[in-house]
Design a protein around this motif. Structure first.
Motif, PDB file in Angstrom:
ATOM      1  N   GLU A 114       0.837  -1.179   0.000  1.00 48.39           N
ATOM      2  CA  GLU A 114       0.000   0.000   0.000  1.00 48.39           C
ATOM      3  C   GLU A 114       0.883   1.244   0.000  1.00 48.39           C
ATOM      4  O   GLU A 114       1.933   1.277   0.632  1.00 48.39           O
ATOM      5  N   LEU A 115       0.430   2.245  -0.705  1.00 49.72           N
ATOM      6  CA  LEU A 115       1.115   3.526  -0.787  1.00 49.72           C
ATOM      7  C   LEU A 115       0.114   4.616  -0.449  1.00 49.72           C
ATOM      8  O   LEU A 115      -1.091   4.417  -0.545  1.00 49.72           O
ATOM      9  N   THR A 116       0.621   5.765  -0.071  1.00 53.75           N
ATOM     10  CA  THR A 116      -0.268   6.894   0.218  1.00 53.75           C
ATOM     11  C   THR A 116      -0.029   7.996  -0.801  1.00 53.75           C
ATOM     12  O   THR A 116       1.063   8.112  -1.358  1.00 53.75           O
ATOM     13  N   ASN A 117      -1.051   8.817  -1.051  1.00 54.58           N
ATOM     14  CA  ASN A 117      -0.859   9.907  -2.003  1.00 54.58           C
ATOM     15  C   ASN A 117      -0.229  11.102  -1.285  1.00 54.58           C
ATOM     16  O   ASN A 117      -0.771  12.198  -1.232  1.00 54.58           O
ATOM     17  N   THR A 118       0.961  10.831  -0.742  1.00 55.65           N
ATOM     18  CA  THR A 118       1.791  11.831  -0.076  1.00 55.65           C
ATOM     19  C   THR A 118       3.200  11.762  -0.664  1.00 55.65           C
ATOM     20  O   THR A 118       3.470  10.978  -1.573  1.00 55.65           O
ATOM     21  N   ALA A 119       4.088  12.535  -0.107  1.00 51.03           N
ATOM     22  CA  ALA A 119       5.501  12.499  -0.510  1.00 51.03           C
ATOM     23  C   ALA A 119       6.304  11.544   0.362  1.00 51.03           C
ATOM     24  O   ALA A 119       7.516  11.482   0.255  1.00 51.03           O
ATOM     25  N   TYR A 120       5.647  10.764   1.222  1.00 51.50           N
ATOM     26  CA  TYR A 120       6.345   9.948   2.215  1.00 51.50           C
ATOM     27  C   TYR A 120       6.187   8.452   1.952  1.00 51.50           C
ATOM     28  O   TYR A 120       5.793   7.696   2.823  1.00 51.50           O
ATOM     29  N   ASN A 121       6.492   8.020   0.747  1.00 53.37           N
ATOM     30  CA  ASN A 121       6.403   6.610   0.388  1.00 53.37           C
ATOM     31  C   ASN A 121       7.796   6.023   0.267  1.00 53.37           C
ATOM     32  O   ASN A 121       8.781   6.745   0.078  1.00 53.37           O
ATOM     33  N   ARG A 122       7.844   4.701   0.335  1.00 52.59           N
ATOM     34  CA  ARG A 122       9.134   4.011   0.200  1.00 52.59           C
ATOM     35  C   ARG A 122       8.906   2.683  -0.512  1.00 52.59           C
ATOM     36  O   ARG A 122       8.079   1.877  -0.095  1.00 52.59           O
ATOM     37  N   ILE A 123       9.632   2.499  -1.594  1.00 50.88           N
ATOM     38  CA  ILE A 123       9.652   1.231  -2.312  1.00 50.88           C
ATOM     39  C   ILE A 123      11.102   0.765  -2.314  1.00 50.88           C
ATOM     40  O   ILE A 123      11.994   1.518  -2.706  1.00 50.88           O
ATOM     41  N   GLU A 124      11.337  -0.456  -1.869  1.00 45.21           N
ATOM     42  CA  GLU A 124      12.701  -0.987  -1.844  1.00 45.21           C
ATOM     43  C   GLU A 124      12.890  -1.982  -2.977  1.00 45.21           C
ATOM     44  O   GLU A 124      12.032  -2.828  -3.228  1.00 45.21           O
ATOM     45  N   LEU A 125      14.020  -1.857  -3.676  1.00 48.05           N
ATOM     46  CA  LEU A 125      14.391  -2.773  -4.744  1.00 48.05           C
ATOM     47  C   LEU A 125      15.751  -3.367  -4.435  1.00 48.05           C
ATOM     48  O   LEU A 125      16.675  -2.637  -4.040  1.00 48.05           O
ATOM     49  N   ASP A 126      15.876  -4.667  -4.634  1.00 49.42           N
ATOM     50  CA  ASP A 126      17.180  -5.311  -4.542  1.00 49.42           C
ATOM     51  C   ASP A 126      17.760  -5.333  -5.947  1.00 49.42           C
ATOM     52  O   ASP A 126      17.116  -5.827  -6.884  1.00 49.42           O
ATOM     53  N   VAL A 127      18.949  -4.770  -6.101  1.00 51.49           N
ATOM     54  CA  VAL A 127      19.600  -4.702  -7.409  1.00 51.49           C
ATOM     55  C   VAL A 127      20.975  -5.347  -7.326  1.00 51.49           C
ATOM     56  O   VAL A 127      21.572  -5.443  -6.248  1.00 51.49           O
ATOM     57  N   GLN A 128      21.467  -5.781  -8.484  1.00 53.19           N
ATOM     58  CA  GLN A 128      22.815  -6.319  -8.560  1.00 53.19           C
ATOM     59  C   GLN A 128      23.378  -5.990  -9.935  1.00 53.19           C
ATOM     60  O   GLN A 128      22.738  -6.247 -10.957  1.00 53.19           O
ATOM     61  N   ASN A 129      24.564  -5.427  -9.953  1.00 49.33           N
ATOM     62  CA  ASN A 129      25.278  -5.154 -11.192  1.00 49.33           C
ATOM     63  C   ASN A 129      26.062  -6.417 -11.533  1.00 49.33           C
ATOM     64  O   ASN A 129      27.030  -6.749 -10.872  1.00 49.33           O
ATOM     65  N   ARG A 130      25.644  -7.115 -12.569  1.00 53.02           N
ATOM     66  CA  ARG A 130      26.334  -8.346 -12.969  1.00 53.02           C
ATOM     67  C   ARG A 130      27.292  -8.108 -14.126  1.00 53.02           C
ATOM     68  O   ARG A 130      27.732  -9.045 -14.767  1.00 53.02           O
ATOM     69  N   GLY A 131      27.606  -6.851 -14.386  1.00 56.56           N
ATOM     70  CA  GLY A 131      28.547  -6.520 -15.450  1.00 56.56           C
ATOM     71  C   GLY A 131      29.986  -6.621 -14.960  1.00 56.56           C
ATOM     72  O   GLY A 131      30.268  -7.038 -13.835  1.00 56.56           O
ATOM     73  N   TRP A 132      30.892  -6.220 -15.824  1.00 58.08           N
ATOM     74  CA  TRP A 132      32.321  -6.290 -15.499  1.00 58.08           C
ATOM     75  C   TRP A 132      32.803  -5.067 -14.739  1.00 58.08           C
ATOM     76  O   TRP A 132      33.865  -5.082 -14.114  1.00 58.08           O
ATOM     77  N   ALA A 133      32.061  -3.999 -14.796  1.00 60.17           N
ATOM     78  CA  ALA A 133      32.485  -2.752 -14.142  1.00 60.17           C
ATOM     79  C   ALA A 133      31.247  -1.969 -13.721  1.00 60.17           C
ATOM     80  O   ALA A 133      30.128  -2.291 -14.094  1.00 60.17           O
ATOM     81  N   ARG A 134      31.470  -0.936 -12.938  1.00 60.53           N
ATOM     82  CA  ARG A 134      30.353  -0.067 -12.564  1.00 60.53           C
ATOM     83  C   ARG A 134      29.932   0.739 -13.781  1.00 60.53           C
ATOM     84  O   ARG A 134      30.690   0.888 -14.736  1.00 60.53           O
ATOM     85  N   ALA A 135      28.732   1.269 -13.746  1.00 55.64           N
ATOM     86  CA  ALA A 135      28.259   2.133 -14.829  1.00 55.64           C
ATOM     87  C   ALA A 135      28.963   3.475 -14.731  1.00 55.64           C
ATOM     88  O   ALA A 135      29.148   4.018 -13.638  1.00 55.64           O
ATOM     89  N   TYR A 136      29.372   4.011 -15.856  1.00 53.88           N
ATOM     90  CA  TYR A 136      30.020   5.326 -15.875  1.00 53.88           C
ATOM     91  C   TYR A 136      29.045   6.429 -16.252  1.00 53.88           C
ATOM     92  O   TYR A 136      29.345   7.590 -16.118  1.00 53.88           O
ATOM     93  N   ARG A 137      27.870   6.051 -16.702  1.00 55.64           N
ATOM     94  CA  ARG A 137      26.853   7.014 -17.098  1.00 55.64           C
ATOM     95  C   ARG A 137      25.631   6.830 -16.197  1.00 55.64           C
ATOM     96  O   ARG A 137      25.208   5.725 -15.929  1.00 55.64           O
TER      97      ARG A 137
END
Length: 109
Positions: free
Chosen positions: A1-24
């Motif tokens: 559930e989310l509220t129609n305010t500026a106080y929401n939080r969505i968490e995403l688990d991410v992983q960079n599976r490339g050879w290097a970090r993104a430069y852009r």
């Protein structure tokens, strides 16, 4: 559930599976789509350049939903270079050419 305010939080688990970090820095956006076809695309302040190669990271998105009316929405995320979508290593069946659907029914109240 989310509220129609500026106080929401969505968490995403991410992983960079490339050879290097993104430069852009790319733009990570959230799309809310209502059953009536209404769409709200929200920018985030996420910086993908901090996603180091081989590391898992949890990122917190804080969407401001004050412009979104109460209701049921499908939630999707997309990464973009300008207007060009960036393909992510996610299941292609959840990809519509721009966004990846991560939740089918989320209530905004």
């Amino acid at each position: 559930e989310l509220t129609n305010t500026a106080y929401n939080r969505i968490e995403l688990d991410v992983q960079n599976r490339g050879w290097a970090r993104a430069y852009r820095k790319y733009d990570l956006k959230i799309r809310l789509r209502g059953a009536d076809g209404s769409e709200y695309v929200l920018d985030t302040d996420t910086d993908n350049r901090t996603w180091l190669s081989g590391q898992k990271k949890t990122i917190a998105l804080r969407p401001d939903l004050r412009c979104v009316p109460a209701g049921q929405y499908e939630v999707a995320i997309g990464m973009f270079e300008g207007e060009t979508p960036i393909k992510l290593a996610l299941k292609q069946e959840i990809f519509d050419g721009k966004f990846y659907t991560i939740a089918k029914e989320v209530t905004v109240f």
